[in-house]
Design a protein around this motif. Sequence first.
Motif, PDB file in Angstrom:
ATOM      1  N   HIS A   1       0.840  -1.188   0.000  1.00 44.07           N
ATOM      2  CA  HIS A   1       0.000   0.000   0.000  1.00 44.07           C
ATOM      3  C   HIS A   1       0.880   1.245   0.000  1.00 44.07           C
ATOM      4  O   HIS A   1       2.015   1.224   0.476  1.00 44.07           O
ATOM      5  CB  HIS A   1      -0.910   0.027   1.226  1.00 44.07           C
ATOM      6  CG  HIS A   1      -1.867  -1.119   1.295  1.00 44.07           C
ATOM      7  ND1 HIS A   1      -2.909  -1.255   0.417  1.00 44.07           N
ATOM      8  CD2 HIS A   1      -1.938  -2.177   2.135  1.00 44.07           C
ATOM      9  CE1 HIS A   1      -3.585  -2.352   0.714  1.00 44.07           C
ATOM     10  NE2 HIS A   1      -3.014  -2.926   1.750  1.00 44.07           N
TER      11      HIS A   1
ATOM     12  N   LEU B   1       2.360   2.813  -2.375  1.00 43.83           N
ATOM     13  CA  LEU B   1       3.427   2.886  -3.367  1.00 43.83           C
ATOM     14  C   LEU B   1       2.822   2.702  -4.754  1.00 43.83           C
ATOM     15  O   LEU B   1       2.270   1.649  -5.066  1.00 43.83           O
ATOM     16  CB  LEU B   1       4.487   1.808  -3.122  1.00 43.83           C
ATOM     17  CG  LEU B   1       5.412   2.003  -1.920  1.00 43.83           C
ATOM     18  CD1 LEU B   1       6.252   0.752  -1.694  1.00 43.83           C
ATOM     19  CD2 LEU B   1       6.325   3.209  -2.124  1.00 43.83           C
ATOM     20  N   ALA B   2       2.947   3.721  -5.591  1.00 44.88           N
ATOM     21  CA  ALA B   2       2.442   3.640  -6.961  1.00 44.88           C
ATOM     22  C   ALA B   2       3.522   3.071  -7.876  1.00 44.88           C
ATOM     23  O   ALA B   2       4.713   3.049  -7.533  1.00 44.88           O
ATOM     24  CB  ALA B   2       2.015   5.023  -7.444  1.00 44.88           C
ATOM     25  N   TYR B   3       3.099   2.613  -9.042  1.00 45.18           N
ATOM     26  CA  TYR B   3       4.045   2.128 -10.035  1.00 45.18           C
ATOM     27  C   TYR B   3       4.916   3.298 -10.518  1.00 45.18           C
ATOM     28  O   TYR B   3       4.413   4.392 -10.686  1.00 45.18           O
ATOM     29  CB  TYR B   3       3.285   1.520 -11.217  1.00 45.18           C
ATOM     30  CG  TYR B   3       4.178   0.900 -12.259  1.00 45.18           C
ATOM     31  CD1 TYR B   3       4.658  -0.399 -12.104  1.00 45.18           C
ATOM     32  CD2 TYR B   3       4.564   1.623 -13.374  1.00 45.18           C
ATOM     33  CE1 TYR B   3       5.490  -0.956 -13.050  1.00 45.18           C
ATOM     34  CE2 TYR B   3       5.406   1.068 -14.336  1.00 45.18           C
ATOM     35  CZ  TYR B   3       5.865  -0.219 -14.167  1.00 45.18           C
ATOM     36  OH  TYR B   3       6.699  -0.763 -15.097  1.00 45.18           O
TER      37      TYR B   3
ATOM     38  N   TRP C   1       7.407   2.511  -8.277  1.00 46.59           N
ATOM     39  CA  TRP C   1       8.088   2.352  -6.993  1.00 46.59           C
ATOM     40  C   TRP C   1       7.661   1.083  -6.268  1.00 46.59           C
ATOM     41  O   TRP C   1       8.453   0.523  -5.497  1.00 46.59           O
ATOM     42  CB  TRP C   1       7.830   3.583  -6.126  1.00 46.59           C
ATOM     43  CG  TRP C   1       8.181   4.856  -6.844  1.00 46.59           C
ATOM     44  CD1 TRP C   1       7.327   5.813  -7.296  1.00 46.59           C
ATOM     45  CD2 TRP C   1       9.487   5.272  -7.247  1.00 46.59           C
ATOM     46  NE1 TRP C   1       8.009   6.815  -7.948  1.00 46.59           N
ATOM     47  CE2 TRP C   1       9.340   6.502  -7.936  1.00 46.59           C
ATOM     48  CE3 TRP C   1      10.759   4.740  -7.094  1.00 46.59           C
ATOM     49  CZ2 TRP C   1      10.427   7.199  -8.466  1.00 46.59           C
ATOM     50  CZ3 TRP C   1      11.841   5.428  -7.625  1.00 46.59           C
ATOM     51  CH2 TRP C   1      11.669   6.641  -8.299  1.00 46.59           C
ATOM     52  N   ASN C   2       6.446   0.623  -6.515  1.00 44.61           N
ATOM     53  CA  ASN C   2       6.011  -0.614  -5.864  1.00 44.61           C
ATOM     54  C   ASN C   2       6.813  -1.813  -6.337  1.00 44.61           C
ATOM     55  O   ASN C   2       6.857  -2.844  -5.673  1.00 44.61           O
ATOM     56  CB  ASN C   2       4.518  -0.850  -6.091  1.00 44.61           C
ATOM     57  CG  ASN C   2       4.143  -0.908  -7.552  1.00 44.61           C
ATOM     58  OD1 ASN C   2       4.903  -0.469  -8.424  1.00 44.61           O
ATOM     59  ND2 ASN C   2       2.961  -1.425  -7.849  1.00 44.61           N
TER      60      ASN C   2
ATOM     61  N   LYS D   1      -4.380  -6.767  -5.615  1.00 43.31           N
ATOM     62  CA  LYS D   1      -3.256  -6.591  -4.702  1.00 43.31           C
ATOM     63  C   LYS D   1      -2.421  -7.867  -4.590  1.00 43.31           C
ATOM     64  O   LYS D   1      -1.206  -7.809  -4.433  1.00 43.31           O
ATOM     65  CB  LYS D   1      -3.765  -6.166  -3.322  1.00 43.31           C
ATOM     66  CG  LYS D   1      -4.218  -4.714  -3.253  1.00 43.31           C
ATOM     67  CD  LYS D   1      -3.038  -3.780  -3.445  1.00 43.31           C
ATOM     68  CE  LYS D   1      -3.399  -2.328  -3.291  1.00 43.31           C
ATOM     69  NZ  LYS D   1      -2.231  -1.435  -3.512  1.00 43.31           N
TER      70      LYS D   1
ATOM     71  N   GLU E   1      -0.232  -7.917  -7.612  1.00 39.95           N
ATOM     72  CA  GLU E   1       0.818  -6.904  -7.463  1.00 39.95           C
ATOM     73  C   GLU E   1       1.956  -7.435  -6.592  1.00 39.95           C
ATOM     74  O   GLU E   1       3.139  -7.222  -6.893  1.00 39.95           O
ATOM     75  CB  GLU E   1       0.231  -5.636  -6.855  1.00 39.95           C
ATOM     76  CG  GLU E   1       1.256  -4.530  -6.618  1.00 39.95           C
ATOM     77  CD  GLU E   1       0.678  -3.343  -5.872  1.00 39.95           C
ATOM     78  OE1 GLU E   1       1.108  -2.204  -6.127  1.00 39.95           O
ATOM     79  OE2 GLU E   1      -0.212  -3.563  -5.001  1.00 39.95           O
TER      80      GLU E   1
ATOM     81  N   SER F   1      -8.812   3.657  -0.812  1.00 43.61           N
ATOM     82  CA  SER F   1      -7.807   3.472   0.224  1.00 43.61           C
ATOM     83  C   SER F   1      -7.992   2.136   0.913  1.00 43.61           C
ATOM     84  O   SER F   1      -9.106   1.722   1.219  1.00 43.61           O
ATOM     85  CB  SER F   1      -7.892   4.593   1.262  1.00 43.61           C
ATOM     86  OG  SER F   1      -7.148   4.265   2.414  1.00 43.61           O
TER      87      SER F   1
END
Length: 391
Positions: free
Chosen positions: A65, A67-69, A71-72, A107, A110, A153
């Motif tokens: 959670h 962290l956007a692409y 960076w994830n 998730k 991911e 969220s």
Amino acid sequence: MSEASCSAVNTSCSDDVRTWALSHGTGFLSRRLGLKRLTVALPLLLRCVPAEQTVRIVDVGAAIHGLAYPWNMKATGLRDDDSDSLWLIGGFGRRAHVHAFEPNPDKAEELRQAATQRPYTSSFSGQLTVHSSGVGAAVTSARLVQCGNNSLSFNNMRLEMGVVGSACQGKPALHAVVTNATSLDAFAYGGRVASPDLLYVKVDVEGGEWEVLRGMHRLLSEGRVSVASFEYAEAWHPLFSLRRPLSRAEVAQARATSLRALQERMGEYGYDTYLINAAPSRVVLVPVHGHFWHDDLEICANRERYYGSWGQWCWNDVLVVKRGSCAKHVLFEEILPATGALPRRSRPYWTPGGAIFSRPGSTPLAPDAPGGPQGAYRARQPGFFPRCDCM
């Protein structure tokens, strides 16, 4: 030291523990990374198992959670809402198999992708199994519910296994996705494995911790879990979100899902309970079990006293460890001191060429060594609670 002597010592130093806790209140906040710093050092627990053994670890609520692409897929620093599963497979390497449970299918995928791409996990992605399933008190169907508003969220997502609408605690439930759920007892005892033992279990499910705990009854009764952590936060009871101290009547109303109730339950199973505090010098485990308990330690009943503000929601982590075990000895004698050498902010712990915090050796403790399977010891935290010899 006899049980009676330990009781006397615990009683005499409980005031010191409570005073220290109140004066270091913000260190209990999860965003201070106390649990994450412990997680990085947990491979030291391998001293308690034979060198040829691969241990099993469970992460309940394992999503990434905040962290956007992209960076994830390439983060190398500790962040409070990152997946513990990734740090666990990176730290334990081929000595552990991590089972991550995440009911949100997007998730879950991911997490699988991140394990194959992050520099410190890519060599060990085969040690991670991601289960697109929830975890609760029993094997059943469940609903993944979005509570409160239109935000995606993760704080608004709840796993609901009981009465429709119960997971959102009075907030509107906007939509639900049907999923499956299991219990940790069913998972641990249902597979074709030689032993149901779990070295470490992490549970962070936005208020569903008590359902997960109910589904661990056999594991805990038989002492099959060495160490476990639970998020302790406002979602445990609707009263914990109030912006004022709770009255005695309200504390009693919330008691069934309180920190006091948790430490009592774990004590019956033979486990000791600690609040995790990210102190400046190292992580500190503040005992809240048995004679150490005081109602002032119920942080969620009066969080302003700890955090200095009602604006911060109640958000803490709790560690439980099997009493009289090798794991408890290693936790206090090796893991906690190791956290003092680790960075406290979001700085890299790992590089593509290897670990900054290197993996420990796996030589097991001798059966009669201090803290070994037959050994007697007194776990302490030197410099913090010097008179608490029986923690």
